[in-house]
Design an enzyme around this catalytic site. Structure first.
Site, PDB file in Angstrom:
ATOM      1  N   PRO A 229       0.798  -1.237   0.000  1.00  0.00           N
ATOM      2  CA  PRO A 229       0.000   0.000   0.000  1.00  0.00           C
ATOM      3  C   PRO A 229       0.832   1.290   0.000  1.00  0.00           C
ATOM      4  CG  PRO A 229      -0.714  -1.501   1.741  1.00  0.00           C
ATOM      5  CD  PRO A 229       0.460  -2.138   1.105  1.00  0.00           C
ATOM      6  N   LYS A 230       1.886   1.344   0.803  1.00  0.00           N
ATOM      7  CA  LYS A 230       2.689   2.565   0.884  1.00  0.00           C
ATOM      8  C   LYS A 230       3.399   2.855  -0.443  1.00  0.00           C
ATOM      9  CE  LYS A 230       5.820   5.719   2.013  1.00  0.00           C
ATOM     10  NZ  LYS A 230       7.154   5.272   1.899  1.00  0.00           N
TER      11      LYS A 230
END
Length: 304
Positions: A229-230
């Site tokens: 996600p990051k």
DNA sequence: TCGCAGGTAGAAC
DNA sequence: GTTCTACCTGCG
């Protein structure tokens, strides 16, 4: 030649955005080779009052040069409107004075941004920028003192590590094998990088990403090895200019938790959802400013 | 010398 | 669905 949109060039260059390493700095000026429609152009930019003063060498028009620089430094983004937004929110109103005229530093080359962002995961700014610069000087095309980032097609031909290089080249001494990804200090990310370049060579089309809506682009990026996600949000923000992305790491989590949740520990994925809901189309800029505000105001050392 | 920091993958709960 | 641990490297 001057482009009259306010920017703090040094702050923007050195802010660690995973689009690319900072350009080559000489006193007040920054230089790099950038491909514009596949044509190499060497840009030199410097601070002039609040503005960007630039020159360039390459086979493009002045208009094309301006348009490229406006994209890379996001010069059409209305900072005043953003600062007005910040000043209307108690939690955010201090931020603009600590990062005045900081802008997004967008990737002229989305593939470089993907590899940079994979490299930045679980890593320090200093280490990932060194790795990317090593990759460029090993395998990029040289223009003057600058190197382009290698293209996708050549990337998956690079050796992963010294063992692979030793076995394939029949080199006499394994310790002399430096022409591989691991020798660039990328560690266990080397196979992720190669698989990612395989994926974009064989199955995914980079130009499709920018046509997608944010949610679809995010889900698509999550299928890339080494992209969680990051990193997906960094790629979408710095590589594809999706300003609604809110890249959330442990620092953003600590800062958001301090400013909005009374210091309560919340998961990184909740912080991401909160950021997107709360900040909307400003999410990317708020994330950028939160990080630098925390760094420069001393909040970061307090939260540690 | 070793402990630590930092996101993801893959497995375990 | 959420939580745990190993992963590579450079720094202190």
């Amino acid at each position: 030649m001057i482009i009259e949109s306010p920017i703090n060039l040094e702050l923007t260059q050195l802010s660690g955005q995973t689009s690319q390493p900072p350009w080559k700095q000489l006193d007040n000026s920054f230089s790099e080779v950038v491909l514009v429609d596949d044509k190499p152009v060497i840009f030199n930019v410097e601070q002039s009052d609040n503005y960007l003063n630039f020159s360039f060498k390459g086979d493009i028009s002045k208009k094309e040069a301006i348009s490229k620089l406006k994209y890379i430094y996001d010069l059409d983004f209305d900072l005043n409107k953003f600062y007005k937004y910040l000043s209307n929110h108690d939690e955010l109103k201090e931020m603009s004075e600590f990062c005045s005229n900081l802008r997004l530093f967008l990737a002229p080359n989305p593939f470089e941004c993907i590899i940079s962002s994979i490299c930045s995961a679980n890593n320090s700014i200093k280490r990932w920028t060194k790795s990317i610069n090593d990759i460029k000087s090993k395998w990029g095309n040289k223009y003057g003192e600058f190197y382009t980032f290698p293209d996708i097609q050549s990337f998956n031909t690079f050796f992963l590590d010294e063992n692979e290089e030793f076995e394939s080249t029949g080199a006499s001494d394994i310790s002399s094998c430096k022409n591989n990804l691991k020798a660039c200090g990328v560690g266990y990310r080397a196979p992720y990088m190669r698989k990612a370049s395989d994926l974009f060579t064989l199955e995914m089309d980079l130009s499709e990403i920018s046509k997608m809506k944010y949610d679809e682009a995010f889900e698509t990026m999550l299928n890339v090895p080494g992209v969680g996600p990051k990193v997906a949000d960094c790629i979408l923000l710095y590589g594809f200019n999706f300003k609604e992305a809110f890249p959330s790491d442990v620092w953003i989590k600590r800062i958001v938790s301090y400013l909005y949740f009374d210091g309560k520990d919340i998961s990184v994925s909740k912080v991401r959802e909160f950021g997107m809901d709360e900040f909307g189309s400003f999410a990317g800029y708020v994330q950028l400013y939160l990080f630098h505000y925390a760094r420069m105001s001393g909040l970061m050392s307090k939260l540690k």
